[in-house]
Scaffold this motif. Structure first.
Motif, PDB file in Angstrom:
ATOM      1  N   GLN A  39      91.251  87.147 -51.034  1.00 51.71           N
ATOM      2  CA  GLN A  39      92.388  86.732 -51.828  1.00 51.71           C
ATOM      3  C   GLN A  39      92.481  87.639 -53.053  1.00 51.71           C
ATOM      4  O   GLN A  39      92.061  88.775 -53.032  1.00 51.71           O
ATOM      5  CB  GLN A  39      92.219  85.262 -52.188  1.00 51.71           C
ATOM      6  CG  GLN A  39      92.043  84.350 -50.988  1.00 51.71           C
ATOM      7  CD  GLN A  39      93.099  84.548 -49.910  1.00 51.71           C
ATOM      8  OE1 GLN A  39      94.283  84.331 -50.130  1.00 51.71           O
ATOM      9  NE2 GLN A  39      92.680  84.950 -48.737  1.00 51.71           N
ATOM     10  N   ALA A 599      93.695  78.847 -55.592  1.00 50.64           N
ATOM     11  CA  ALA A 599      94.357  80.109 -55.918  1.00 50.64           C
ATOM     12  C   ALA A 599      93.500  81.319 -55.591  1.00 50.64           C
ATOM     13  O   ALA A 599      94.022  82.403 -55.341  1.00 50.64           O
ATOM     14  CB  ALA A 599      94.743  80.135 -57.396  1.00 50.64           C
ATOM     15  N   THR A 626      94.342  74.336 -57.773  1.00 57.02           N
ATOM     16  CA  THR A 626      94.644  75.723 -58.120  1.00 57.02           C
ATOM     17  C   THR A 626      93.457  76.432 -58.744  1.00 57.02           C
ATOM     18  O   THR A 626      93.278  77.628 -58.565  1.00 57.02           O
ATOM     19  CB  THR A 626      95.837  75.764 -59.099  1.00 57.02           C
ATOM     20  OG1 THR A 626      96.935  75.059 -58.520  1.00 57.02           O
ATOM     21  CG2 THR A 626      96.251  77.195 -59.386  1.00 57.02           C
ATOM     22  N   THR A 640      99.876  75.493 -58.082  1.00 55.30           N
ATOM     23  CA  THR A 640      99.955  76.574 -57.097  1.00 55.30           C
ATOM     24  C   THR A 640      99.241  76.155 -55.815  1.00 55.30           C
ATOM     25  O   THR A 640      99.697  76.434 -54.709  1.00 55.30           O
ATOM     26  CB  THR A 640      99.343  77.863 -57.672  1.00 55.30           C
ATOM     27  OG1 THR A 640     100.159  78.309 -58.762  1.00 55.30           O
ATOM     28  CG2 THR A 640      99.258  78.964 -56.628  1.00 55.30           C
ATOM     29  N   GLY A 641      98.102  75.491 -55.972  1.00 60.54           N
ATOM     30  CA  GLY A 641      97.471  74.796 -54.855  1.00 60.54           C
ATOM     31  C   GLY A 641      97.634  73.303 -55.095  1.00 60.54           C
ATOM     32  O   GLY A 641      97.234  72.796 -56.145  1.00 60.54           O
ATOM     33  N   THR A 670     100.187  75.662 -50.494  1.00 58.70           N
ATOM     34  CA  THR A 670     100.427  76.625 -51.562  1.00 58.70           C
ATOM     35  C   THR A 670     101.923  76.786 -51.806  1.00 58.70           C
ATOM     36  O   THR A 670     102.333  77.699 -52.517  1.00 58.70           O
ATOM     37  CB  THR A 670      99.829  78.001 -51.228  1.00 58.70           C
ATOM     38  OG1 THR A 670     100.516  78.538 -50.091  1.00 58.70           O
ATOM     39  CG2 THR A 670      98.349  77.905 -50.931  1.00 58.70           C
ATOM     40  N   HIS A 761     100.688  82.031 -55.000  1.00 63.34           N
ATOM     41  CA  HIS A 761      99.565  82.276 -54.112  1.00 63.34           C
ATOM     42  C   HIS A 761      99.898  83.417 -53.159  1.00 63.34           C
ATOM     43  O   HIS A 761     101.046  83.550 -52.717  1.00 63.34           O
ATOM     44  CB  HIS A 761      99.222  81.015 -53.314  1.00 63.34           C
ATOM     45  CG  HIS A 761      97.836  81.009 -52.739  1.00 63.34           C
ATOM     46  ND1 HIS A 761      97.481  81.758 -51.636  1.00 63.34           N
ATOM     47  CD2 HIS A 761      96.711  80.353 -53.113  1.00 63.34           C
ATOM     48  CE1 HIS A 761      96.208  81.557 -51.356  1.00 63.34           C
ATOM     49  NE2 HIS A 761      95.714  80.710 -52.244  1.00 63.34           N
TER      50      HIS A 761
END
Length: 829
Positions: A39, A599, A626, A640-641, A670, A761
């Motif tokens: 990621q 994230a 997140t 975001t999460g 996400t 994300h």
């Protein structure tokens, strides 16, 4: 004063190390390879020896804010150079008028004066790289020093002949000495990780600078004549440890913390036994700088609305006073922009805005904090229904969003001289979670983490409203011996449909971090592991955290677990990426959460680990968070999460959103919406019969999703048509369910995205919690045996890693835990 002596062979001279074309190409290849399998890694040029570059970009790079930062008093005592709104300004101390000195499309900050007052040097942040700039006051001529790496924190030598600055061209942020006239330079330090914030000594014969290496942050004194380089002040994880040196004495002023506060201190460099604290009470004082006569210290203090104010006080202590700016002179015409935000029913709402001028200069928030999305580099902030902005004339692009399920709105407009432009923006979600009976929750974030913009629950609530997020669980955590937000563990704050509930993150490094929800008294110790100081019996395990959670009625979740998109069981290298105790705890603990979406980790790789635990009959709860920071400047948005949860109200003492999540009545995301059910009425968290079952799947997403799949016992049994951005699609089908196990649906982007806005994300992703077959925790003999064998491999690998890390140190309880889990798995084969 003795003449300045440049850095010479009296201290080991290091050659300037230029990056060759081949090495640059190799770096690019390595970066692409890393991003293909992991990621978020970095947005700015990578520093090779810094573990989590998120922290480097957040703490070492400049901040962009509407308020005043980085004061630099001029040599004649009449002016203070400051950074504000992304430019350098010259504040006349007598009139209070601040005149804009730079007007670039980048963000300029951290100014420092030449000794004769004829030049300023500062940092220019382009959004994905930084440079050092020297600008002449009279002519405006700029000299830009910009390598292929991060370049920051310039400081003139005492005679103005040289410039010291920090650059990452060696792979670490090291210090360089550059002769300005010839543009030749040499590296003068090669310590690990970070060296910056150089300040020249009054004698001209040395410097003081910041060195950060892992958990240690120190101020060092380099004596050019003696050839020495010594630590003069040591701290741990003190990210705002900045300093300045008195213009005529060996007196140091620096900013350092007490718990959540930052105070100003002075110290005699020739007698380091005692530091004098200048600020009192609750303080967040940063970036101190001596006046030209040395009698005053200028610094910035965070206000209640998260804006920095310019302050000053006497060098030997006095009541602080604010230095007011009476007029901001842009040296260019300006106008007004008024923005109002509404939802689909024309009700005013909070929202996230990102505004840039035609030359790319980001607009900052005059009413609160300004943030940067670390994924895209895009600046953003939150507006509570409306905002009024004074801006230089010209064209601007406005982006607006309200959570990941509202299509991104883009508007282009012109601000005209002495005119007011009105902009109304409507933000309607493509799927209304509340109308569908769901509440959104981010079960893992942080309120404060030594960021610049210290936060409260009330600050978090505005960001939640702007992201249409109903619940946030910030985790109190530690910066080694500093326990951040420890006094508010268990605190609950509610405003309308939005609730903040404080939890705790136990940072058992190497063993795997654990988030605690529904906790009112923190678990101790807050941190442990083989690479931490041993402050007691080292034989600690995460089993202690679970025992505590079970005792007090809390819920424990392994957070940010798998960073790679690949199946963690596919190779020995990948299997070693699983947190040390996660598998053994997943086998032995009857109640455990696993953060499927975060994230910084991979939802795909984490899903594969989750599937194995489900297949041995362990109903591990999929959670989502997140791992963001409300006080950070460079951070993804809260939510975001997130999990979308159907609340459960069976127990009046339990939070219905958390109770619903722990019952598996959720999907994790996400950004996209995924609603999965069987025609027999079973939804995630429920139980279904085996055999042929019809299903219904609804999917909505603001970004395209190429992969839509039905999963049974960890295997993809059906692949469905993809979905376009902004589309809502309904699917129906039939599937044959085995005699035991589970079924779920998932959808995701086939590749990571450089820009997934309105989500932040890299991997747009959604996964339903499972519908169990016949009973919760059921499985099949074959699936159980296969998963058990793979989990034994993971435990064997974890034990090898543990013995290598702990060496001869006795850890009987940890190894007993491995044995118990291994035995349980062997009985499943």
């Amino acid at each position: 004063m003795r003449p300045h002596t440049p850095y010479t062979n009296s201290f080991e001279k290091l050659a300037w190390r230029k990056l060759t074309t081949a090495f640059v190409a190799l770096l690019i290849m390595l970066t692409i390879s890393t991003m293909a399998s992991a990621q978020w890694v970095n947005h700015y040029p990578k520093v090779d020896d810094f573990g989590h570059q998120l922290y480097l970009e957040q703490h070492e790079l400049p901040i962009h804010t509407f308020g005043i930062t980085d004061p630099a008093p001029s040599p004649d005592g009449k002016t203070v150079a400051i950074a504000s709104k992304g430019w350098i300004w010259l504040l006349n101390l007598e009139s209070g008028v601040a005149k804009r000195f730079t007007d670039s499309g980048a963000v300029d900050s951290r100014p420092r004066w030449s000794p004769n007052g004829k030049r300023l040097t500062f940092v220019r942040d382009f959004g994905d790289d930084t440079a050092v700039v020297i600008k002449e006051l009279d002519s405006g001529k700029e000299t830009v020093i910009n390598s292929t790496a991060i370049d920051i924190d310039p400081e003139f030598s005492a005679d103005g002949r040289y410039l010291y600055y920090s650059s990452g061209i060696s792979g670490s942020l090291n210090l360089y000495q550059r002769e300005i006239a010839s543009a030749t330079q040499q590296e003068i330090s090669n310590l690990k990780q970070v060296e910056r914030n150089v300040r020249r000594l009054a004698s001209g014969q040395g410097i003081v600078y910041l060195h950060g290496d892992g958990a240690h942050r120190v101020l060092r004194h380099r004596d050019f004549l003696a050839g020495s380089d010594e630590i003069i002040k040591a701290q741990t994880l003190t990210y705002h440890l900045s300093s300045d040196v008195h213009p005529t004495r060996d007196l140091l002023v620096y900013s350092a913390p007490i718990d959540n506060d930052y105070h100003l201190w002075t110290m005699d460099m020739s007698d380091q036994r005692v530091s004098k604290r200048l600020t009192t009470g609750t303080s967040f004082a940063l970036t101190p700088a001596f006046s030209a006569d040395g009698n005053q210290i200028y610094y910035v203090q965070l206000s209640d609305n998260r804006q920095f104010q310019l302050m000053r006080m006497g060098t030997y202590g006095s009541k602080p006073e604010e230095v007011q700016v009476t007029t901001w002179d842009y040296k260019a015409p300006s106008g007004q922009l008024n923005i109002s935000i509404f939802d689909g029913q024309q009700s005013p709402v909070a929202a996230r805005l990102s505004i840039v001028s035609a030359d790319g200069h980001p607009v900052s928030n005059p009413k609160g904090a300004t943030f940067v999305d670390p994924q895209t580099g895009r600046t953003y902030f939150y507006v509570d229904k409306s905002i009024s902005l004074t801006l230089p004339t010209g064209e601007y692009e406005v982006l607006a969003a309200r959570g990941p399920l509202t299509n991104l709105v883009s508007r282009t407009l012109k601000v005209k001289k002495s005119k007011t432009e009105q902009l109304k923006i409507e933000l309607a979600p493509i799927w209304d979670s509340s109308r569908a009976g769901y509440y959104s929750a981010d079960f893992h974030g942080h309120l404060n983490g030594d960021g610049h913009q210290r936060a409260t629950h009330e600050d978090a609530l505005l960001q939640m409203q702007g992201e249409d997020l109903n619940m946030l669980s910030p985790m109190s955590w530690n910066r080694w011996e500093r326990l951040i937000d420890s006094d508010i563990v268990g605190k609950r704050t509610t405003q309308d449909a939005y609730t903040v509930v404080q939890g705790q993150e136990v940072r058992s490094h190497f063993h795997g971090h654990i988030g605690l929800l529904n906790v009112t008294e923190p678990f101790t110790p807050w941190f442990f592991g083989p690479n931490n100081p041993t402050l007691g019996d080292p034989d600690l395990t995460n089993a202690d955290v679970f025992a505590y959670a079970n005792k007090v009625g809390a819920f424990a979740t392994y957070v940010h677990s798998v960073g790679d998109d690949e199946d963690p069981f596919s190779t020995e290298g990948n299997i070693n990426g699983i947190p040390l105790e996660l598998v053994s705890d997943g086998v032995l603990e009857p109640k455990m959460g696993l953060e499927l979406v975060c994230a910084w980790t991979s939802p795909l790789g984490t899903s594969e680990l989750w599937y194995r635990l489900l297949n041995i009959g362990q109903p591990v709860i999929a959670m989502s968070g997140t791992d963001t920071w409300v006080d950070f400047h460079r951070t993804p948005a809260v939510g975001t999460g997130r999990a979308y949860v159907r609340p459960l109200n069976e127990n009046s003492d339990a939070d219905p959103i958390l109770a619903g999540a722990l019952a598996g009545r959720s999907f994790l995301s996400t950004g996209p919406m995924i609603a999965f059910s069987l025609d027999n009425g079973a939804k995630p968290g429920d139980v279904s019969d085996s055999g042929k079952q019809n299903y219904t799947l609804s999917l909505a997403s603001t970004v395209a999703l190429e992969k839509v799949e039905i999963v049974v016992n960890g295997k993809v049994v059906q692949t469905l048509a993809s979905i376009k951005s902004g589309e809502t699609k309904n699917y129906q089908g039939q599937v044959e369910l085995p005699e035991g196990g589970w079924i779920a649906a998932r959808a995701y982007a086939s590749e990571q995205r450089a820009d997934s806005w309105p989500s932040m994300h890299a991997r747009p992703f959604a996964h339903s919690s499972p519908i169990w077959i016949k009973q919760i925790g059921s499985t099949t003999t074959a699936d159980k045996a296969k998963a058990a064998g793979e989990l034994i491999r993971a435990i064997d690998a974890a034990e090898i890693r543990a013995k290598k890390a702990y060496g001869e140190k006795p850890m009987p309880r940890l190894y007993q835990r491995f044995d118990e889990a291994r035995k349980a798995l062997l009985n499943m084969q």
